[in-house]
Motif scaffolding. Structure first.
Motif, short mmCIF file in Angstrom:
data_model
loop_
_atom_site.label_atom_id
_atom_site.label_comp_id
_atom_site.label_asym_id
_atom_site.label_seq_id
_atom_site.Cartn_x
_atom_site.Cartn_y
_atom_site.Cartn_z
N ARG A 1 -12.61 52.76 -7.35
CA ARG A 1 -12.74 51.24 -7.35
C ARG A 1 -13.49 50.85 -5.94
NH1 ARG A 1 -6.14 50.62 -8.90
NH2 ARG A 1 -6.37 50.79 -11.12
N LEU B 1 -8.89 57.11 -8.40
CA LEU B 1 -9.02 55.82 -9.06
C LEU B 1 -9.09 54.90 -7.88
CD1 LEU B 1 -8.54 54.47 -11.55
CD2 LEU B 1 -5.95 54.36 -11.16
N LEU B 2 -8.53 54.97 -6.88
CA LEU B 2 -8.67 54.37 -5.80
C LEU B 2 -10.01 54.36 -5.23
CD1 LEU B 2 -5.11 54.41 -3.90
CD2 LEU B 2 -5.93 53.02 -5.90
N ARG C 1 -6.22 40.25 -10.18
CA ARG C 1 -5.82 40.91 -8.94
C ARG C 1 -6.73 41.42 -7.79
NH1 ARG C 1 -3.65 47.17 -10.13
NH2 ARG C 1 -3.60 47.81 -8.08
N ASP D 1 -0.30 44.61 -8.86
CA ASP D 1 -0.12 45.93 -9.77
C ASP D 1 1.46 45.62 -10.24
OD1 ASP D 1 -0.20 48.42 -10.29
OD2 ASP D 1 1.00 48.97 -8.71
N ARG E 1 -6.70 41.35 -15.52
CA ARG E 1 -5.95 41.82 -16.74
C ARG E 1 -5.41 40.79 -17.57
NH1 ARG E 1 -2.82 46.72 -13.35
NH2 ARG E 1 -4.42 47.95 -13.47
N GLU F 1 -4.48 59.93 -8.52
CA GLU F 1 -4.45 58.53 -8.35
C GLU F 1 -5.35 58.18 -7.21
OE1 GLU F 1 -1.80 60.55 -8.38
OE2 GLU F 1 -0.72 59.72 -10.01
N TYR G 1 -2.98 49.05 -0.23
CA TYR G 1 -3.63 50.16 -0.85
C TYR G 1 -4.62 50.85 0.03
CZ TYR G 1 -1.80 49.85 -5.54
OH TYR G 1 -0.98 49.54 -6.56
#
Ligand code: IPM
Ligand code: MG
Length: 362
Positions: free
Chosen positions: A95, A91-92, A133, A251, A105, A88, A140
């Protein structure tokens, strides 16, 4: 020629990416486009191959490309890794590296799937919400953060964990602009979702959003607390056009909203930057390691993510529409993967539904 970085993650990533790429290739034929794919590993796969979840080379591949297509990351087998090595984190990381601060989304219910929705058909019908979002701030990424020790009043040493919910006004302003611009292409309504009755950061979010709204006179701005929004999404989701919200609320709400469509396997997403770095596209679902290699996963979320790429990165609206239409046609004829299967449908494998969608692209 458009260069697309394909970030191969874990679990079902390979299968859903294959499907999306086959669909892109068909679209390329029909609309006279040229795509070149540069594969790079991410997440657990990258950790296994190179010892880190987000290798430098993967970032370089993205930065050299015109757009990025990502197949989900994560697997239970990495659960015990140090936080910075977990899939994960990649992914952060990607980004942040690509400055993808705006995550779009779309939650659009296909009429054909009304009966797969857990909501009553009359509530789910015609739902068309765009969740905007914020993606590179909030708890985060907020500092300080961590797990430290503290001594209690009665002298015991205990652990305390904390993250910082933080936004500066520049971050709020740029995501608000995206939400208002997106509303202008839709029904001209933005609902800012926050927790301003409790959180200072939300009060600032409201203040700046209100300020930005002055530049968009034809767009109506409303506010809603996030707890109420969670309820309204199942009571009356049709009331929403664009939902503008921070990273963590977005999220949670987007997972909730996705079920309205019948399956998490239906929802695509686009993550946008200021234009100086390529945009990234990914399904909102996870890597579903339990389904990997079985040819059963629903590839539609990734296929629609590729469609969003055609629209947002390559300005190919007709090609994008043709993919949406093809998906709709295939659903109309009763073909379903097992997550959206209902009695009377024809059950399809990942490959089968992909081939059917490809046939319909024209
Ligand atoms: C998402 C996911 C990610 C997030 C996880 C996997 C880090 O849930 O894209 O919604 O929380 O952003
Ligand atoms: Mg999520």
């Amino acid at each position: 020629m458009k260069n697309i970085a394909v970030l191969l993650g874990d679990g079902v990533a390979g299968e859903i990416l294959d499907s999306a790429i086959k669909v892109l290739n068909k679209t390329a034929q029909v609309y006279d486009l040229k795509f070149n794919y540069n594969y790079a590993p991410i997440g657990g796969r990258a950790y296994d191959e190179l010892g880190v979840p987000l290798p430098e080379k993967t970032i370089e591949t993205c930065l050299k490309s015109d757009a990025v297509l990502l197949g989900a990351v994560g697997d239970w087998k990495y659960d015990n890794l140090a936080p910075e090595l977990r899939p994960e984190r990649a992914l952060l990381g990607i980004r942040k590296k690509l400055n993808l601060f705006a995550n779009l989304r779309p939650v659009k219910v296909f009429d054909e799937l009304l009966f797969s929705s857990p909501l009553k058909p009359e509530i789910a019908q015609d739902v068309d919400v765009m969740i905007v979002r914020e993606l590179t701030g909030d708890v985060y990424f907020g500092e300080p953060k961590g797990i430290i020790k503290k001594t209690t009043l009665d002298g015991r040493e205990i652990k305390v964990g904390f993250n910082n919910m933080i936004y500066d006004e520049d971050e709020i302003r740029r995501i608000a602009h995206i939400a208002f611009k997106s509303a202008q292409k839709r029904k001209n309504r933005v609902c800012c979702v926050d927790k301003a009755n409790v959180l200072d950061v939300s009060r600032l979010f409201r203040e700046i959003t209100t300020e930005v709204s002055k530049e968009y006179e034809n767009v109506e701005l409303s506010f809603m607390y996030v707890d109420n929004c969670a309820m309204q999404l199942v009571l009356n989701p049709k009331q929403f056009d664009v939902i503008l919200t921070g990273n963590i609320f977005g999220d949670i709400l987007s997972d909730e909203a996705s079920t309205i469509c019948g399956s998490l396997g239906m929802l695509p997403s686009a993550s946008l930057s200021d234009g100086k770095t390529p945009f990234m596209y990914e399904p909102i679902h996870g890597s579903a390691p339990d389904l990997a290699g079985k040819n059963v996963v629903n590839p539609i979320a990734t296929i629609l993510s590729a469609a969003m790429m055609l629209y947002y990165s390559f300005n190919e609206k007709s090609a994008c529409d043709s993919i949406y239409r093809a998906v709709k046609d295939v659903l109309k004829e009763g073909y379903r993967t097992r997550d959206i299967f209902q009695k009377g449908n024809e059950l399809c494998t990942t490959n089968k539904i992909t081939d059917l969608i490809i046939e319909k692209i024209k």
